[in-house]
Design a protein around this motif. Sequence first.
Motif, PDB file in Angstrom:
ATOM      1  N   LYS A 312       0.852  -1.197   0.000  1.00 35.45           N
ATOM      2  CA  LYS A 312       0.000   0.000   0.000  1.00 35.45           C
ATOM      3  C   LYS A 312       0.891   1.252   0.000  1.00 35.45           C
ATOM      4  O   LYS A 312       0.696   2.195  -0.776  1.00 35.45           O
ATOM      5  CB  LYS A 312      -0.913   0.005   1.235  1.00 35.45           C
ATOM      6  N   ARG A 315       2.540   1.788  -3.332  1.00 41.31           N
ATOM      7  CA  ARG A 315       1.613   2.373  -4.305  1.00 41.31           C
ATOM      8  C   ARG A 315       1.500   3.892  -4.097  1.00 41.31           C
ATOM      9  O   ARG A 315       1.551   4.670  -5.061  1.00 41.31           O
ATOM     10  CB  ARG A 315       0.249   1.708  -4.125  1.00 41.31           C
ATOM     11  N   ILE A 316       1.396   4.300  -2.827  1.00 40.59           N
ATOM     12  CA  ILE A 316       1.294   5.747  -2.538  1.00 40.59           C
ATOM     13  C   ILE A 316       2.592   6.444  -2.977  1.00 40.59           C
ATOM     14  O   ILE A 316       2.570   7.525  -3.569  1.00 40.59           O
ATOM     15  CB  ILE A 316       1.028   5.987  -1.035  1.00 40.59           C
ATOM     16  N   LEU A 318       4.649   5.515  -5.324  1.00 37.54           N
ATOM     17  CA  LEU A 318       4.692   5.589  -6.792  1.00 37.54           C
ATOM     18  C   LEU A 318       3.829   6.744  -7.303  1.00 37.54           C
ATOM     19  O   LEU A 318       4.235   7.502  -8.187  1.00 37.54           O
ATOM     20  CB  LEU A 318       4.189   4.274  -7.396  1.00 37.54           C
ATOM     21  N   GLU A 319       2.638   6.874  -6.703  1.00 39.32           N
ATOM     22  CA  GLU A 319       1.739   7.956  -7.131  1.00 39.32           C
ATOM     23  C   GLU A 319       2.359   9.316  -6.822  1.00 39.32           C
ATOM     24  O   GLU A 319       2.308  10.239  -7.635  1.00 39.32           O
ATOM     25  CB  GLU A 319       0.379   7.824  -6.427  1.00 39.32           C
ATOM     26  N   THR A 320       2.964   9.421  -5.630  1.00 36.85           N
ATOM     27  CA  THR A 320       3.572  10.698  -5.239  1.00 36.85           C
ATOM     28  C   THR A 320       4.722  11.054  -6.181  1.00 36.85           C
ATOM     29  O   THR A 320       4.844  12.198  -6.628  1.00 36.85           O
ATOM     30  CB  THR A 320       4.107  10.614  -3.780  1.00 36.85           C
ATOM     31  N   SER A 322       5.173  10.110  -9.219  1.00 36.29           N
ATOM     32  CA  SER A 322       4.651  10.502 -10.527  1.00 36.29           C
ATOM     33  C   SER A 322       4.076  11.910 -10.469  1.00 36.29           C
ATOM     34  O   SER A 322       4.253  12.707 -11.392  1.00 36.29           O
ATOM     35  CB  SER A 322       3.577   9.516 -10.988  1.00 36.29           C
ATOM     36  N   LEU A 323       3.389  12.215  -9.349  1.00 35.12           N
ATOM     37  CA  LEU A 323       2.813  13.564  -9.192  1.00 35.12           C
ATOM     38  C   LEU A 323       3.888  14.649  -9.223  1.00 35.12           C
ATOM     39  O   LEU A 323       3.682  15.727  -9.775  1.00 35.12           O
ATOM     40  CB  LEU A 323       2.084  13.670  -7.842  1.00 35.12           C
ATOM     41  N   PHE A 328       8.454   7.542 -15.177  1.00 36.04           N
ATOM     42  CA  PHE A 328       8.319   6.105 -14.877  1.00 36.04           C
ATOM     43  C   PHE A 328       9.639   5.365 -15.032  1.00 36.04           C
ATOM     44  O   PHE A 328       9.977   4.500 -14.246  1.00 36.04           O
ATOM     45  CB  PHE A 328       7.303   5.460 -15.829  1.00 36.04           C
ATOM     46  N   GLN A 331      11.856   4.941 -12.121  1.00 42.22           N
ATOM     47  CA  GLN A 331      11.352   4.261 -10.922  1.00 42.22           C
ATOM     48  C   GLN A 331      11.506   2.752 -11.100  1.00 42.22           C
ATOM     49  O   GLN A 331      11.016   2.199 -12.080  1.00 42.22           O
ATOM     50  CB  GLN A 331       9.883   4.609 -10.702  1.00 42.22           C
ATOM     51  N   LEU A 353      -0.061  -2.999  -8.894  1.00 41.52           N
ATOM     52  CA  LEU A 353       0.640  -1.705  -8.903  1.00 41.52           C
ATOM     53  C   LEU A 353       0.587  -1.020 -10.266  1.00 41.52           C
ATOM     54  O   LEU A 353       0.878   0.154 -10.403  1.00 41.52           O
ATOM     55  CB  LEU A 353       2.114  -1.889  -8.515  1.00 41.52           C
ATOM     56  N   ARG A 355       2.626  -1.680 -12.571  1.00 40.76           N
ATOM     57  CA  ARG A 355       4.026  -1.511 -12.987  1.00 40.76           C
ATOM     58  C   ARG A 355       4.748  -2.854 -12.981  1.00 40.76           C
ATOM     59  O   ARG A 355       4.415  -3.721 -12.178  1.00 40.76           O
ATOM     60  CB  ARG A 355       4.810  -0.617 -12.002  1.00 40.76           C
TER      61      ARG A 355
END
Length: 434
Positions: A312, A315-316, A318-320, A322-323, A328, A331, A353, A355
């Motif tokens: 979890k 995932r957060i 990865l999102e951060t 990308s933001l 990509f 990473q 994920l 990814r």
Amino acid sequence: MSGPHRTLVVDTDQSMAATIAAACPRGAEQVHSLAELTGLTGLTGLTGLTGLTGLTGLTGLGPRLGSVPPAHETDTVTVVFGPSCDSEAMLETCVRLHRADPRSGLILVRRRPDATLLTAALRAGVSEVLTDREISGLGEAIERSRLAGARLRLVESTTPRAEITTVFSAKGGVGKTTVSTNLALILCRGGARVALVDLDVAFGDVAVTLTLFPAHSLADVAALGPALDPSSLVSMLAPHSSGVQVLAAPTDPGAADTITADTVTRTLDILAEQFDHIVVDTPPSLDERVLAAIDVSSRVALVATLDVPALKNLRIALETLSLIGLPFERQCIVINRGDAEVGVLLRDVPAALGRPIAAVIPSSRDVPASVNAGIPIAASSPEHSVSRALAEFADHHLVRVSGRSVASAQAAGQPPRRSRWRRTSTDAASEVVR
Ligand SMILES: Nc1ncnc2c1ncn2[C@@H]1O[C@H](COP(=O)(O)OP(=O)(O)OP(=O)(O)O)[C@@H](O)[C@H]1O
Ligand SMILES: [Mg+2]
């Protein structure tokens, strides 16, 4: 191709400025106060400083100086500070100029330079100090500074910068330090110059993992402030027997606050000129120091284990990332203890994920045993499945596979570095999952 060399003379006394400028064989532009220099060149931040040293920022000096060539046409710049400049403000300006562009020559002309001034000048990056009775030697001093700047420029243009790998996880205890210490040792095997930086500034354990007792830490680097330069930084590294040079975290967690994002950026920037690879270990939080490291990294290895909280958090993270605009391709997901049967199936992770997984490191009790013995598993057992999985990850994701370093190694008749540690793992857990 080298462009013109430009000389600036700064002195509040106009006739002294003119005298000094007249002693410059190829002429010089005159500026009559540090404030004028600062104001006209935007000497307030790094961007302004870079502008000054490339001389693009000097357009503000107006018609008196004529048109200023763009930076790419300019070889080197020498600033001569005359005797009327206030010592403290002048040295502060020198520190900032030197920090922004070490290629710029800085020469002081003083009436009676004492030992204190000479020491401070050295620390500020000043290349020469002349007395006002020695200004007939100014031409030679400027020539020396021009040549030194040109040499540095040549070295910069032919020296590839380090690949920087930041090893991160938003959850503690998943194996960041295990991965980063072993990766550093693996990258060092092919003869590459490798630095390992411990950014877990409150509870870093890179040094203890490698049985090192460093005399200095990142807190000492931070304490140097604007005086931080390559030689002072290199003197703060602790050498490991593998060849890896370690910049340790402070032993006093209270010192952590002194280490800023700017310290991290400047540290990595300097190390990138000295090493082929830099590996950065991190704490389990995306603080400003970690973000600064990620910002300059060629790769971010995101470590997780096969449990729901770790995935979890991955995932957060990865999102951060990308933001905040991290592409990509920079990473890489590393699943540690990927063969542990804990209810989450490895094969389900890429879909969950969205990814691919770049590496799967098996679980082994030999890992904590190696930590307790103070010898990373990549050093004590290079053929161990954990060592091999990390070596494959380094080989496929962290080593430059194109460009100057490999091409020049091949041209010199050496095999590319990556082939020196290529292994074929038969361990099912180390198969990369896509
Ligand atoms: N592949 C592995 N197999 C078995 N044990 C492992 C493996 N990887 C790491 N460990 C063990 O897990 C523990 C945590 O590892 P490590 O210190 O590398 O995690 P970390 O993410 O750096 O933790 P922290 O967030 O506290 O800094 C250590 O005892 C280590 O020996
Ligand atoms: Mg750790």
